[in-house]
Design a protein around this motif. Structure first.
Motif, short mmCIF file in Angstrom:
data_model
loop_
_atom_site.label_atom_id
_atom_site.label_comp_id
_atom_site.label_asym_id
_atom_site.label_seq_id
_atom_site.Cartn_x
_atom_site.Cartn_y
_atom_site.Cartn_z
N ALA A 185 1.59 -6.16 -7.64
CA ALA A 185 1.58 -5.13 -8.67
C ALA A 185 0.88 -3.89 -8.14
O ALA A 185 -0.15 -3.98 -7.47
N ALA A 186 1.45 -2.74 -8.47
CA ALA A 186 0.90 -1.48 -7.98
C ALA A 186 0.41 -0.62 -9.13
O ALA A 186 0.95 -0.66 -10.24
N SER A 187 -0.63 0.11 -8.87
CA SER A 187 -1.11 1.08 -9.84
C SER A 187 -0.58 2.45 -9.46
O SER A 187 -0.24 2.70 -8.31
N GLY A 188 -0.49 3.32 -10.41
CA GLY A 188 -0.02 4.67 -10.12
C GLY A 188 1.41 4.88 -10.51
O GLY A 188 2.24 3.98 -10.44
N ARG A 189 1.73 6.08 -10.92
CA ARG A 189 3.07 6.39 -11.40
C ARG A 189 4.06 6.66 -10.28
O ARG A 189 5.24 6.78 -10.52
N THR A 190 3.59 6.74 -9.02
CA THR A 190 4.48 7.11 -7.94
C THR A 190 4.95 5.92 -7.12
O THR A 190 5.44 6.08 -6.01
N PHE A 191 4.83 4.73 -7.68
CA PHE A 191 5.18 3.53 -6.93
C PHE A 191 6.60 3.58 -6.43
O PHE A 191 6.91 3.11 -5.33
N SER A 192 7.51 4.14 -7.19
CA SER A 192 8.92 4.16 -6.81
C SER A 192 9.19 5.07 -5.62
O SER A 192 10.30 5.05 -5.09
N THR A 193 8.22 5.82 -5.18
CA THR A 193 8.40 6.68 -4.01
C THR A 193 7.99 5.97 -2.72
O THR A 193 8.09 6.55 -1.64
N TYR A 194 7.57 4.73 -2.82
CA TYR A 194 7.11 3.98 -1.66
C TYR A 194 8.04 2.82 -1.33
O TYR A 194 8.50 2.10 -2.21
N ALA A 195 8.29 2.66 -0.05
CA ALA A 195 8.87 1.42 0.43
C ALA A 195 7.75 0.38 0.50
O ALA A 195 6.57 0.73 0.66
N VAL A 196 8.10 -0.86 0.38
CA VAL A 196 7.10 -1.93 0.36
C VAL A 196 7.47 -3.01 1.37
O VAL A 196 8.65 -3.33 1.56
N GLY A 197 6.47 -3.54 2.00
CA GLY A 197 6.70 -4.64 2.93
C GLY A 197 5.79 -5.81 2.61
O GLY A 197 4.73 -5.65 2.00
N TRP A 198 6.24 -6.99 2.96
CA TRP A 198 5.40 -8.18 2.93
C TRP A 198 5.10 -8.57 4.37
O TRP A 198 6.01 -8.59 5.23
N PHE A 199 3.86 -8.90 4.61
CA PHE A 199 3.42 -9.39 5.90
C PHE A 199 2.69 -10.71 5.66
O PHE A 199 2.28 -11.02 4.55
N ARG A 200 2.51 -11.45 6.72
CA ARG A 200 1.73 -12.68 6.60
C ARG A 200 0.89 -12.87 7.85
O ARG A 200 1.23 -12.39 8.93
N GLN A 201 -0.20 -13.58 7.68
CA GLN A 201 -1.09 -13.86 8.79
C GLN A 201 -1.62 -15.27 8.68
O GLN A 201 -2.29 -15.61 7.70
N ALA A 202 -1.31 -16.06 9.68
CA ALA A 202 -1.81 -17.43 9.75
C ALA A 202 -3.09 -17.43 10.59
O ALA A 202 -3.29 -16.53 11.41
N PRO A 203 -3.93 -18.43 10.43
CA PRO A 203 -5.18 -18.48 11.21
C PRO A 203 -4.92 -18.42 12.71
O PRO A 203 -4.07 -19.16 13.22
N GLY A 204 -5.63 -17.53 13.38
CA GLY A 204 -5.50 -17.42 14.82
C GLY A 204 -4.27 -16.68 15.30
O GLY A 204 -4.03 -16.59 16.51
N LYS A 205 -3.50 -16.14 14.37
CA LYS A 205 -2.28 -15.43 14.74
C LYS A 205 -2.31 -13.99 14.26
O LYS A 205 -3.08 -13.64 13.37
N GLU A 206 -1.47 -13.18 14.86
CA GLU A 206 -1.39 -11.79 14.45
C GLU A 206 -0.62 -11.67 13.13
O GLU A 206 0.19 -12.53 12.79
N ARG A 207 -0.89 -10.58 12.45
CA ARG A 207 -0.15 -10.31 11.22
C ARG A 207 1.29 -9.99 11.60
O ARG A 207 1.56 -9.20 12.49
#
Length: 121
Positions: free
Chosen positions: A22-44
């Protein structure tokens, strides 16, 4: 923009989860969004991305077909439907936003706090 991820949890292999961000702010629709993940000992690592309108999504090869990324700009929220989860999907999942599409975590300007996803076999 401020982001808050939630909806992670513990699930058995083959199960599903649907984290959201969830995002705050009225300009959320102007942003692209990504999901990342990070496991222990690994890079994001990049998981999936969605453009401003939500009409264009992209995924890394190991997630394609199992994960579906969507957004509801009226609710300032994005969703990552994760199906057929595997042990190797265990990680902290982060949402991030930037003005244009991107797959590198260094490109993103705004980050949520992360939500833990644990897949047990």
């Amino acid at each position: 923009v401020q982001l808050q991820a939630s909806g992670g949890g513990l699930v058995q292999a083959g199960g599903s989860l649907r984290p959201s961000c969830a995002a705050s702010g009225r300009t959320f629709s102007t942003y692209a969004v990504g999901w990342f993940r990070q496991a222990p000992g690994k890079e994001r690592e990049f998981v999936a991305g969605i453009n401003r309108s939500g009409l264009s999504t992209y995924y890394t090869a190991t997630m394609k077909g199992r994960f579906t990324f969507s957004r509801d700009n009226a609710k300032n929220t994005v969703y990552l439907q994760m199906n057929s989860l595997k042990d190797e999907d265990t990680a902290v999942y982060y949402c991030a936003a930037r003005e244009g599409l991107g797959t590198l975590y260094r490109e993103y300007d705004y980050w949520g706090q992360g939500t833990q996803v644990t897949v047990s076999s």
